[in-house]
Structure formats: C-alpha cells, structure tokens
Design a protein around this motif. Structure first.
Motif, PDB file in Angstrom:
ATOM      1  N   PHE A  57       1.390  32.031   9.294  1.00  0.00           N
ATOM      2  CA  PHE A  57       2.417  31.420   8.450  1.00  0.00           C
ATOM      3  C   PHE A  57       2.496  32.194   7.148  1.00  0.00           C
ATOM      4  O   PHE A  57       1.467  32.451   6.511  1.00  0.00           O
ATOM      5  CB  PHE A  57       2.058  29.964   8.117  1.00  0.00           C
ATOM      6  CG  PHE A  57       2.320  28.994   9.221  1.00  0.00           C
ATOM      7  CD1 PHE A  57       3.369  28.101   9.132  1.00  0.00           C
ATOM      8  CD2 PHE A  57       1.514  28.959  10.347  1.00  0.00           C
ATOM      9  CE1 PHE A  57       3.609  27.190  10.149  1.00  0.00           C
ATOM     10  CE2 PHE A  57       1.745  28.060  11.364  1.00  0.00           C
ATOM     11  CZ  PHE A  57       2.798  27.166  11.268  1.00  0.00           C
ATOM     12  N   GLN A 101       3.959  34.801  -1.161  1.00  0.00           N
ATOM     13  CA  GLN A 101       3.070  34.035  -2.033  1.00  0.00           C
ATOM     14  C   GLN A 101       1.740  33.764  -1.340  1.00  0.00           C
ATOM     15  O   GLN A 101       0.690  33.827  -1.958  1.00  0.00           O
ATOM     16  CB  GLN A 101       3.729  32.715  -2.417  1.00  0.00           C
ATOM     17  CG  GLN A 101       2.885  31.813  -3.274  1.00  0.00           C
ATOM     18  CD  GLN A 101       3.622  30.533  -3.626  1.00  0.00           C
ATOM     19  OE1 GLN A 101       4.804  30.389  -3.358  1.00  0.00           O
ATOM     20  NE2 GLN A 101       2.929  29.607  -4.228  1.00  0.00           N
ATOM     21  N   CYS A 102       1.808  33.459  -0.035  1.00  0.00           N
ATOM     22  CA  CYS A 102       0.611  33.049   0.684  1.00  0.00           C
ATOM     23  C   CYS A 102       0.767  33.404   2.161  1.00  0.00           C
ATOM     24  O   CYS A 102       1.861  33.311   2.716  1.00  0.00           O
ATOM     25  CB  CYS A 102       0.453  31.540   0.506  1.00  0.00           C
ATOM     26  SG  CYS A 102      -0.945  30.821   1.345  1.00  0.00           S
ATOM     27  N   THR A 135       4.273  32.039   3.398  1.00  0.00           N
ATOM     28  CA  THR A 135       5.035  31.256   2.433  1.00  0.00           C
ATOM     29  C   THR A 135       5.549  32.213   1.373  1.00  0.00           C
ATOM     30  O   THR A 135       4.783  33.001   0.808  1.00  0.00           O
ATOM     31  CB  THR A 135       4.155  30.170   1.774  1.00  0.00           C
ATOM     32  OG1 THR A 135       3.589  29.356   2.800  1.00  0.00           O
ATOM     33  CG2 THR A 135       4.983  29.303   0.833  1.00  0.00           C
ATOM     34  N   LEU A 136       6.853  32.146   1.122  1.00  0.00           N
ATOM     35  CA  LEU A 136       7.471  33.002   0.111  1.00  0.00           C
ATOM     36  C   LEU A 136       7.521  32.279  -1.231  1.00  0.00           C
ATOM     37  O   LEU A 136       7.340  31.058  -1.296  1.00  0.00           O
ATOM     38  CB  LEU A 136       8.884  33.384   0.551  1.00  0.00           C
ATOM     39  CG  LEU A 136       9.000  34.085   1.906  1.00  0.00           C
ATOM     40  CD1 LEU A 136      10.466  34.354   2.229  1.00  0.00           C
ATOM     41  CD2 LEU A 136       8.193  35.363   1.940  1.00  0.00           C
ATOM     42  N   THR A 137       7.781  33.006  -2.285  1.00  0.00           N
ATOM     43  CA  THR A 137       7.864  32.418  -3.613  1.00  0.00           C
ATOM     44  C   THR A 137       8.983  31.385  -3.699  1.00  0.00           C
ATOM     45  O   THR A 137       8.945  30.499  -4.552  1.00  0.00           O
ATOM     46  CB  THR A 137       8.069  33.495  -4.691  1.00  0.00           C
ATOM     47  OG1 THR A 137       9.234  34.257  -4.375  1.00  0.00           O
ATOM     48  CG2 THR A 137       6.873  34.411  -4.788  1.00  0.00           C
ATOM     49  N   SER A 138       9.953  31.460  -2.803  1.00  0.00           N
ATOM     50  CA  SER A 138      11.054  30.489  -2.749  1.00  0.00           C
ATOM     51  C   SER A 138      10.646  29.215  -2.006  1.00  0.00           C
ATOM     52  O   SER A 138      11.466  28.319  -1.828  1.00  0.00           O
ATOM     53  CB  SER A 138      12.253  31.114  -2.045  1.00  0.00           C
ATOM     54  OG  SER A 138      11.912  31.403  -0.700  1.00  0.00           O
ATOM     55  N   GLU A 139       9.388  29.170  -1.536  1.00  0.00           N
ATOM     56  CA  GLU A 139       8.831  28.070  -0.733  1.00  0.00           C
ATOM     57  C   GLU A 139       9.317  28.082   0.714  1.00  0.00           C
ATOM     58  O   GLU A 139       8.982  27.184   1.485  1.00  0.00           O
ATOM     59  CB  GLU A 139       9.088  26.703  -1.368  1.00  0.00           C
ATOM     60  CG  GLU A 139       8.460  26.542  -2.740  1.00  0.00           C
ATOM     61  CD  GLU A 139       6.941  26.712  -2.750  1.00  0.00           C
ATOM     62  OE1 GLU A 139       6.272  26.262  -1.808  1.00  0.00           O
ATOM     63  OE2 GLU A 139       6.436  27.317  -3.722  1.00  0.00           O
ATOM     64  N   ASP A 140      10.122  29.080   1.118  1.00  0.00           N
ATOM     65  CA  ASP A 140      10.491  29.244   2.521  1.00  0.00           C
ATOM     66  C   ASP A 140       9.237  29.624   3.293  1.00  0.00           C
ATOM     67  O   ASP A 140       8.372  30.338   2.776  1.00  0.00           O
ATOM     68  CB  ASP A 140      11.548  30.335   2.693  1.00  0.00           C
ATOM     69  CG  ASP A 140      12.900  29.931   2.139  1.00  0.00           C
ATOM     70  OD1 ASP A 140      13.205  28.728   2.133  1.00  0.00           O
ATOM     71  OD2 ASP A 140      13.650  30.832   1.715  1.00  0.00           O
ATOM     72  N   ARG A 141       9.139  29.158   4.541  1.00  0.00           N
ATOM     73  CA  ARG A 141       7.986  29.481   5.378  1.00  0.00           C
ATOM     74  C   ARG A 141       8.449  30.224   6.623  1.00  0.00           C
ATOM     75  O   ARG A 141       9.455  29.864   7.230  1.00  0.00           O
ATOM     76  CB  ARG A 141       7.252  28.213   5.777  1.00  0.00           C
ATOM     77  CG  ARG A 141       6.708  27.503   4.529  1.00  0.00           C
ATOM     78  CD  ARG A 141       5.764  26.442   4.866  1.00  0.00           C
ATOM     79  NE  ARG A 141       4.475  27.082   5.079  1.00  0.00           N
ATOM     80  CZ  ARG A 141       3.409  26.465   5.516  1.00  0.00           C
ATOM     81  NH1 ARG A 141       3.470  25.201   5.817  1.00  0.00           N
ATOM     82  NH2 ARG A 141       2.275  27.102   5.669  1.00  0.00           N
ATOM     83  N   GLU A 176      -1.240  32.479   5.880  1.00  0.00           N
ATOM     84  CA  GLU A 176      -2.253  31.621   6.488  1.00  0.00           C
ATOM     85  C   GLU A 176      -2.314  31.836   7.995  1.00  0.00           C
ATOM     86  O   GLU A 176      -1.302  32.115   8.619  1.00  0.00           O
ATOM     87  CB  GLU A 176      -1.920  30.151   6.247  1.00  0.00           C
ATOM     88  CG  GLU A 176      -1.762  29.770   4.794  1.00  0.00           C
ATOM     89  CD  GLU A 176      -1.216  28.368   4.664  1.00  0.00           C
ATOM     90  OE1 GLU A 176      -1.971  27.420   4.940  1.00  0.00           O
ATOM     91  OE2 GLU A 176      -0.031  28.244   4.316  1.00  0.00           O
TER      92      GLU A 176
END
Length: 64
Positions: A29, A20-21, A31-37, A23
């Motif tokens: 870092f 997803q992101c 960030t996956l669509t599952s909000e796992d980092r 950084e």
C-alpha cells in the motif's frame, strides 16, 4: 516519476516525491501526500529502490 503495477497488471507512473508512506499488509500500500492510497504488485523494497533511483537521477549535476 516511477513506474509501478496495479494488482490487475496495469502499469502506471506516480510522482515519487508525493509518496508519504509505504506499507506491506501483505499487498504493498502506498499513501500519497494527498491521502490517496494505491495498491501495487511491487514489494516495499522495490518501491523504495525505484524512489531512491528517481531521487538520485533528478539530483545529478550534468557534466560532473
């Protein structure tokens, strides 16, 4: 799937379609669509490069 490296040197693969992101702070870092980092050794640019290569590879039409 793209191969990445954890800060401890352990290699692993992640589904690039779930990113997803990305950084830089200063470690990279993800960030996956599952909000796992995830924190990886590769630079933001390298993760993007590998993700693009993966995306192109799965969209190639055989025989063209």
């Amino acid at each position: 799937m793209i191969k990445l490296t954890r800060l401890n040197g352990e290699e692993f693969v992640v589904n690039a379609e779930l990113i997803q992101c990305i950084e830089s702070r200063p470690d990279t870092f993800i960030t996956l669509t599952s909000e796992d980092r995830l924190i990886v050794r590769e630079s933001v640019e390298e993760v993007v490069k590998r993700s693009i290569a993966y995306s192109r590879a799965i969209r190639l039409v055989p025989g063209l």
